[in-house]
Design an enzyme around this catalytic site. Structure first.
Site, PDB file in Angstrom:
ATOM      1  N   ASN A 252      52.117 -14.039  32.626  1.00 24.25           N
ATOM      2  CA  ASN A 252      51.105 -13.057  32.241  1.00 24.25           C
ATOM      3  C   ASN A 252      51.785 -11.751  31.835  1.00 24.25           C
ATOM      4  O   ASN A 252      53.004 -11.657  31.860  1.00 24.25           O
ATOM      5  CB  ASN A 252      50.095 -12.853  33.384  1.00 24.25           C
ATOM      6  CG  ASN A 252      50.769 -12.324  34.635  1.00 24.25           C
ATOM      7  OD1 ASN A 252      51.315 -11.237  34.653  1.00 24.25           O
ATOM      8  ND2 ASN A 252      50.755 -13.145  35.691  1.00 24.25           N
ATOM      9  N   ARG A 253      51.004 -10.750  31.476  1.00 21.55           N
ATOM     10  CA  ARG A 253      51.533  -9.531  30.863  1.00 21.55           C
ATOM     11  C   ARG A 253      51.998  -8.472  31.845  1.00 21.55           C
ATOM     12  O   ARG A 253      52.308  -7.354  31.440  1.00 21.55           O
ATOM     13  CB  ARG A 253      50.470  -8.911  29.938  1.00 21.55           C
ATOM     14  CG  ARG A 253      50.097  -9.790  28.773  1.00 21.55           C
ATOM     15  CD  ARG A 253      49.143  -9.067  27.830  1.00 21.55           C
ATOM     16  NE  ARG A 253      48.614  -9.979  26.831  1.00 21.55           N
ATOM     17  CZ  ARG A 253      49.286 -10.379  25.759  1.00 21.55           C
ATOM     18  NH1 ARG A 253      50.511  -9.944  25.563  1.00 21.55           N
ATOM     19  NH2 ARG A 253      48.735 -11.229  24.913  1.00 21.55           N
TER      20      ARG A 253
END
Ligand code: CTP
Ligand code: CA
Length: 227
Positions: A34-35
């Site tokens: 994820n970011r």
């Protein structure tokens, strides 16, 4: 005022902080991620260390430098993160900031998955990862202060409040991680502090300032019950 005078109000206290994303393998060369940048979690670990705490930072894969004065344990997967957090107990403080992947591939392939001409793409069978904050919030060796984040893109306050209850946390810092806010990956944050007594809106500020404010709140909470 004492707290701001350069004293070390968390001297003698042990803290565990999680930070960054986790990487969940699909096969030896691919993963789900994820970011999360780790900026907020690392800043909190650094702030707690400046306040005098003995800090273990359990970090997923990030590209930012290790914070000063902190023991850093690197992990990749959520299950490794859970194991390292449990290994760091007992502690007085737990701040779970990591964006733990909610799911992992049920059985990652041992070899690189190959394209098969004429066949459909391989399905990914996912299974839920352990909820590290929930485990710590309900642990027999529960730290005196357990704090989590709530990454939301809608109904921020209500969802944050529900996470406080479900996970057995003392505080949740809820933030809106919609792409338009720039919070995920950026240097600034705007959080709502959700406690048992209510909600406090913090102005938008740098992630390092959020960390400093949180460390001060933690010191204040623990000052009330000196050993
Ligand atoms: N968390 C955790 N372990 C997980 C998932 C989340 O420790 N497997 C922690 C995060 O570090 C954060 C808090 O729980 O402090 C909330 O994470 P979030 O992703 O917002 O909540 P979830 O419970 O995973 O719910 P959802 O993603 O569905 O909103
Ligand atoms: Ca999640």
């Amino acid at each position: 005022e004492e707290l701001l005078s350069g004293a070390k109000p968390l001297a003698g206290r042990k803290a565990i902080v999680t930070s960054g994303p986790t990487h969940e393998p699909i096969d030896p060369v691919r993963y789900i991620a994820n970011r999360s940048s780790g900026k907020q979690g690392h800043a909190i670990a650094a702030a707690l260390a400046r306040f005098g705490a003995d800090v273990t930072l359990v970090s997923g894969p990030v590209t930012i430098p290790d914070p000063a004065g902190v023991r850093v344990v690197r992990v990749e997967r959520a299950e490794e993160m859970r194991d390292q957090v449990l290994a760091a107990l007992p502690a007085d403080i737990a701040v779970m900031v990591a964006a733990v992947a909610d799911w992992r591939v049920a059985s990652a392939a041992g070899n690189k998955i190959k394209k098969r001409p004429g066949e459909a793409p391989p399905p990914l069978h996912l299974t839920e990862n352990p909820d590290i904050l929930k485990i710590i919030g309900h642990h027999q060796a529960r730290p005196k202060l357990v704090i989590g984040f709530a990454a939301e893109t809608e109904n921020v306050a209500e969802n944050g409040r529900a996470k406080l209850e479900k996970k057995g946390a003392d505080y949740i810092l809820a933030n809106d991680v919609s792409p338009a806010t720039g919070i995920m990956g950026g240097d600034r944050n705007r959080v709502r502090l959700i406690g048992r007594e209510g909600i406090e809106e913090w102005l938008e500020m740098g992630k390092d300032e959020v960390a400093e404010k949180l460390a001060a709140l933690i010191a204040e909470n623990l000052a009330a019950d000196l050993p």
